[in-house]
Write an enzyme that holds these catalytic residues in place. Structure first.
Site, PDB file in Angstrom:
ATOM      1  N   CYS A   2       3.762   0.248   3.909  1.00  0.00           N
ATOM      2  CA  CYS A   2       4.995  -0.487   3.161  1.00  0.00           C
ATOM      3  C   CYS A   2       4.905  -0.052   1.865  1.00  0.00           C
ATOM      4  CB  CYS A   2       4.824  -1.786   3.866  1.00  0.00           C
ATOM      5  SG  CYS A   2       4.587  -2.196   5.271  1.00  0.00           S
ATOM      6  N   ARG A  28       4.985   5.579   2.389  1.00  0.00           N
ATOM      7  CA  ARG A  28       4.133   4.483   2.602  1.00  0.00           C
ATOM      8  C   ARG A  28       4.576   3.824   3.712  1.00  0.00           C
ATOM      9  NH1 ARG A  28       0.785   2.711  -1.482  1.00  0.00           N
ATOM     10  NH2 ARG A  28       0.606   0.868  -0.295  1.00  0.00           N
ATOM     11  N   TRP A  74       6.423  -0.146   7.539  1.00  0.00           N
ATOM     12  CA  TRP A  74       5.613   0.326   8.398  1.00  0.00           C
ATOM     13  C   TRP A  74       5.297  -0.593   9.391  1.00  0.00           C
ATOM     14  CZ3 TRP A  74       0.745   0.190  10.385  1.00  0.00           C
ATOM     15  CH2 TRP A  74       0.481   1.205  11.342  1.00  0.00           C
ATOM     16  N   ASN A 100       3.429  -6.485   2.063  1.00  0.00           N
ATOM     17  CA  ASN A 100       2.649  -5.551   2.326  1.00  0.00           C
ATOM     18  C   ASN A 100       1.330  -6.194   2.918  1.00  0.00           C
ATOM     19  OD1 ASN A 100       1.356  -3.182   2.536  1.00  0.00           O
ATOM     20  ND2 ASN A 100       0.968  -2.636   0.545  1.00  0.00           N
ATOM     21  N   GLY A 101       0.997  -5.659   4.099  1.00  0.00           N
ATOM     22  CA  GLY A 101      -0.321  -6.180   4.599  1.00  0.00           C
ATOM     23  C   GLY A 101      -0.221  -6.851   5.624  1.00  0.00           C
ATOM     24  N   GLU A 470     -11.092  17.921  11.060  1.00  0.00           N
ATOM     25  CA  GLU A 470     -10.278  17.802  10.003  1.00  0.00           C
ATOM     26  C   GLU A 470      -8.934  18.578  10.188  1.00  0.00           C
ATOM     27  OE1 GLU A 470      -8.685  16.162   7.884  1.00  0.00           O
ATOM     28  OE2 GLU A 470      -7.555  17.509   6.566  1.00  0.00           O
ATOM     29  N   LYS A 474      -4.851  17.798  10.781  1.00  0.00           N
ATOM     30  CA  LYS A 474      -3.755  18.232   9.944  1.00  0.00           C
ATOM     31  C   LYS A 474      -2.724  18.746  11.296  1.00  0.00           C
ATOM     32  CE  LYS A 474      -4.117  17.184   6.898  1.00  0.00           C
ATOM     33  NZ  LYS A 474      -5.083  16.366   6.355  1.00  0.00           N
ATOM     34  N   GLU A 477      -1.001  15.475  12.999  1.00  0.00           N
ATOM     35  CA  GLU A 477      -0.168  14.607  12.172  1.00  0.00           C
ATOM     36  C   GLU A 477       1.219  14.997  11.890  1.00  0.00           C
ATOM     37  OE1 GLU A 477      -1.870  12.809   8.778  1.00  0.00           O
ATOM     38  OE2 GLU A 477      -2.953  14.657   8.071  1.00  0.00           O
ATOM     39  N   HIS A 493     -20.221  22.360  27.414  1.00  0.00           N
ATOM     40  CA  HIS A 493     -20.773  21.119  27.881  1.00  0.00           C
ATOM     41  C   HIS A 493     -19.556  20.480  28.603  1.00  0.00           C
ATOM     42  CE1 HIS A 493     -24.717  21.776  26.350  1.00  0.00           C
ATOM     43  NE2 HIS A 493     -24.203  22.030  25.288  1.00  0.00           N
ATOM     44  N   LYS A 587       1.290   6.690   4.002  1.00  0.00           N
ATOM     45  CA  LYS A 587       0.317   7.522   3.438  1.00  0.00           C
ATOM     46  C   LYS A 587      -1.099   6.539   2.974  1.00  0.00           C
ATOM     47  CE  LYS A 587      -1.212  10.557   0.354  1.00  0.00           C
ATOM     48  NZ  LYS A 587      -1.622  11.619   1.090  1.00  0.00           N
TER      49      LYS A 587
HETATM   50  C1  AGP Z   1      -4.739  12.314   5.997  1.00  0.00           C
HETATM   51  O1  AGP Z   1      -4.151  13.774   6.227  1.00  0.00           O
HETATM   52  C2  AGP Z   1      -4.068  11.235   6.740  1.00  0.00           C
HETATM   53  N1  AGP Z   1      -2.920  10.890   6.359  1.00  0.00           N
HETATM   54  C3  AGP Z   1      -5.240  10.258   6.861  1.00  0.00           C
HETATM   55  O2  AGP Z   1      -6.287  10.243   7.648  1.00  0.00           O
HETATM   56  C4  AGP Z   1      -6.281   9.592   5.295  1.00  0.00           C
HETATM   57  O3  AGP Z   1      -6.835  10.559   4.943  1.00  0.00           O
HETATM   58  C5  AGP Z   1      -6.883   8.552   5.633  1.00  0.00           C
HETATM   59  O4  AGP Z   1      -6.018   7.350   5.991  1.00  0.00           O
HETATM   60  C6  AGP Z   1      -7.657   7.824   4.585  1.00  0.00           C
HETATM   61  O5  AGP Z   1      -6.691   7.609   3.370  1.00  0.00           O
HETATM   62  P1  AGP Z   1      -7.462   7.500   1.948  1.00  0.00           P
HETATM   63  O6  AGP Z   1      -8.086   8.914   1.569  1.00  0.00           O
HETATM   64  O7  AGP Z   1      -6.294   7.042   1.015  1.00  0.00           O
HETATM   65  O8  AGP Z   1      -8.446   6.434   1.943  1.00  0.00           O
END
Ligand code: AGP
Length: 592
Positions: A2, A28, A74, A100-101, A470, A474, A477, A493, A587
């Site tokens: 948010c 956000r 969000w 926000n929260g 990772e 990518k 998402e 396995h 984000k």
């Molecule tokens: C990364 O591409 C993601 N959007 C997400 O996993 C992110 O890395 C995670 O939420 C942690 O965020 P931060 O680095 O701000 O703590």
């Protein structure tokens, strides 16, 4: 999660200003948006479903106002619809609030307020706060009513409340970010979840800390400690980010801009003050147990840390996701070291892990991009990665900078910070040569070929195993293709049963002792019909498609992830997804 943006000042275009500010915070949260602003004698509310970025201010027919609050959402409590969009307001419509929260005990407070005659229009926890303030305001001054309400809220929050009857704006925080921008003309203030939203107007900021509140009234901002019930002085900090670095420039999206910036951001991460690196290395040396902690991509970086320390520094370290860290609390002592990795420094799961650790006296190091974030301020040592604002939801440049810092630390623990620096400088130079339009065109060929697939897999060994995880994040998402990462040796396995004719599998190859084995794992997949995309310094007969990366040995996790970032971006664009604002995501994840 948010975005909050508010304006208080002399300009009579506050609603427009707030909408423009929210557009910059859209990363956000982007389910819905809303603003509340004061006109002559009442609060006007405007709420819409969808992304605020698509809105043209001139089509909105907004009235003049010099005080406005806004929010891009969000969703947590309640579905995505107009009634649940913020701001929320009271029956009399004289108090409006953005939040926000998560407000954890809202159900019981809502029941209590319903008994008192309050009726609610939404399914949100936020609307309950507005009514709680209204209830307290029956017997208290408005400022005290806000204070009392915040003391009853359990959970993490950042709120801004607008009271139209006395033209007051109050902001308070506990666990979620809120920053005050001090305008260049007297009596002008901005409040936002993140600095770039108001950088166009001011670089002078005041950070609200947890349990602090600011009351903006009669053209002046005053600050209070809500626990000690006293007024406090706050320092103005001048930020040296320029607005341009927070803007897209000539790029089509922030994601590709930030991928391309890695030439410079890596150099900035490497040119760290060696004293900080050595200080952290000493702390690792003397600690009895070191934990890397992070979430999502930052978590995968922490996992790479375990491998780098084992290989380079010959040192055992541990890794835990922020949300899982409390399972280890019985092993924590004042001699434990926790190294938190985060772009935003506001991720709730990691912040909670720090709280658990602090109770046991653990020393906290944070490797963060936002140097003034909550995480940085909770830490004993801060290692800034200096990547500049990262706006695309998918982390790219922050990831490689964090990896660079961990590589430096591992070398520093082996007595060779200079050697680490040299290896990284060499790699950064080669990345500079690699990031060019021809390279992107080459990757586009494979993006075109696989853009319709349902599933794909990524394999790696050693430090490239967490990088395979990772890579999967990518691809998931932004392309929305089902992608999964595996340790190369693990496929046989079980997961190898998923491979059918032409299933794309990316093999992340390093030119080290894992090379023979990862190629052999790729061969096993190819024998079952898999289509092998090799990300490797050298071509191999087994590859159906080769993406060349520099031969950088210990730095291979950094160079290997970059082509996958480009591929994920291209797949997103080809599949008509918004790579900067992927569905269901935000984000910084400031909820548990
Ligand atoms: C990364 O591409 C993601 N959007 C997400 O996993 C992110 O890395 C995670 O939420 C942690 O965020 P931060 O680095 O701000 O703590």
């Amino acid at each position: 999660m948010c975005g909050i943006f508010t304006y208080y000042g002399h300009k009579n275009t506050a609603p427009e200003l707030v909408i423009e500010g929210l557009k910059k915070l859209e990363y956000r949260g982007y389910d819905s948006w809303g603003i509340a602003y004061k006109t002559n004698d009442e609060i006007e509310i405007r709420k819409e479903i969808g992304k605020i970025g698509d809105i043209k201010v001139k089509d909105l027919d907004l009235k003049h106002s010099n005080i406005a609050i806004g929010h891009s959402r969000w969703a947590t409590h309640g579905g995505v619809n107009k009634k649940n969009a913020h701001p929320h307001f009271t029956e009399e419509k004289d108090i409006a609030l953005v939040h926000n929260g998560i407000f954890e005990n809202y159900v019981e407070i809502k029941k209590y307020l319903e008994k008192k005659g309050h009726t609610f229009k939404s399914d949100t926890d936020t609307e309950v706060i507005a009514h709680l303030i209204e209830e307290h305001a029956k017997t208290h001054e408005f400022e005290d009513a806000v204070k009392l309400a915040t003391q009853e809220i359990e959970g993490r929050y950042a709120i801004v409340v607008l009271n139209s009857s006395n033209e007051t704006m109050i902001a308070a925080r506990k666990g979620s970010p809120l920053i005050l921008g001090v305008g260049h003309t007297e009596g002008e203030y901005f409040i936002a979840s993140d600095i770039p939203a108001f950088l166009k107007y001011t670089n002078k900021v005041i950070y609200l800390d947890d349990n602090q509140m600011t009351v903006i009234k009669d053209g002046e901002a005053k600050f209070y400690d809500m626990e000690k019930h006293e007024e406090i002085e706050k320092r103005i900090v001048e930020i040296d980010w320029d607005e341009e670095s927070a803007e897209m420039g000539d790029f089509a999206h922030f994601m590709i801009k930030e991928i391309t910036e890695q030439k410079e951001t890596l150099a900035r991460a490497i040119n760290q003050d060696p004293k900080i690196i050595e200080k952290v290395a000493k702390a690792i040396e003397s600690a009895k147990g070191t934990y890397f902690v992070g979430c999502g991509t930052a978590g995968k970086v922490g996992m790479v840390g375990e491998y780098l320390f084992a290989k380079i520094a010959k040192k055992h370290t541990n890794f835990a996701f922020g949300s899982e860290f409390s399972n280890y609390k019985d092993f924590l002592t004042k001699d434990t070291l926790m190294i938190c990795i985060s772009q935003s420094g506001e991720t709730a799961d990691t912040l909670e892990a720090i709280e658990v650790a602090k109770e046991k006296g653990v020393k906290i190091v944070s490797i963060v991009n936002v140097e003034t974030s909550t995480m940085a301020r909770m830490s004993d040592i801060v290692v800034p990665i200096k990547a500049g604002p990262e706006k695309a939801v998918a982390s790219t440049k922050a990831t490689t900078s964090q990896l660079a810092i961990l590589t430096l630390l591992a070398y520093a623990c082996d007595g060779g910070v200079k050697k680490g620096q040299q290896e990284l400088i060499n790699a950064a130079g080669q990345i500079n040569d690699m990031l060019n339009p021809r390279y992107e065109e080459h990757i586009m060929k494979i993006a075109e070929k696989i853009k319709e697939v349902e599933s794909m897999y990524i394999i790696g060994r050693g430090a490239n195993y967490p990088m395979a995880l990772e890579a999967a994040i990518k691809l998931q998402e932004v392309s929305y293709i089902h992608a999964e990462g595996f340790a190369g040796g693990e496929l046989k396995h079980g997961p190898i049963a998923l491979i059918t004719e032409n299933t794309p599998v990316i093999a992340l190859v390093a030119n080290d002792d894992s090379k023979k084995e990862i190629i052999s794992n790729a061969t096993e997949i190819k024998a079952r019909g898999g289509y092998i995309i090799g990300v490797a310094p050298e071509n191999d007969d087994i590859f159906d498609f080769w993406i060349r990366v520099p031969d950088t040995q210990a730095v291979s996790p950094i160079v290997n992830i970059i082509p996958v970032q480009i591929l994920a971006y291209q797949l997103a664009v080809l599949r008509k997804n918004d790579p900067d604002k992927p569905r269901n995501l935000a984000k910084s994840v400031t909820v548990k």
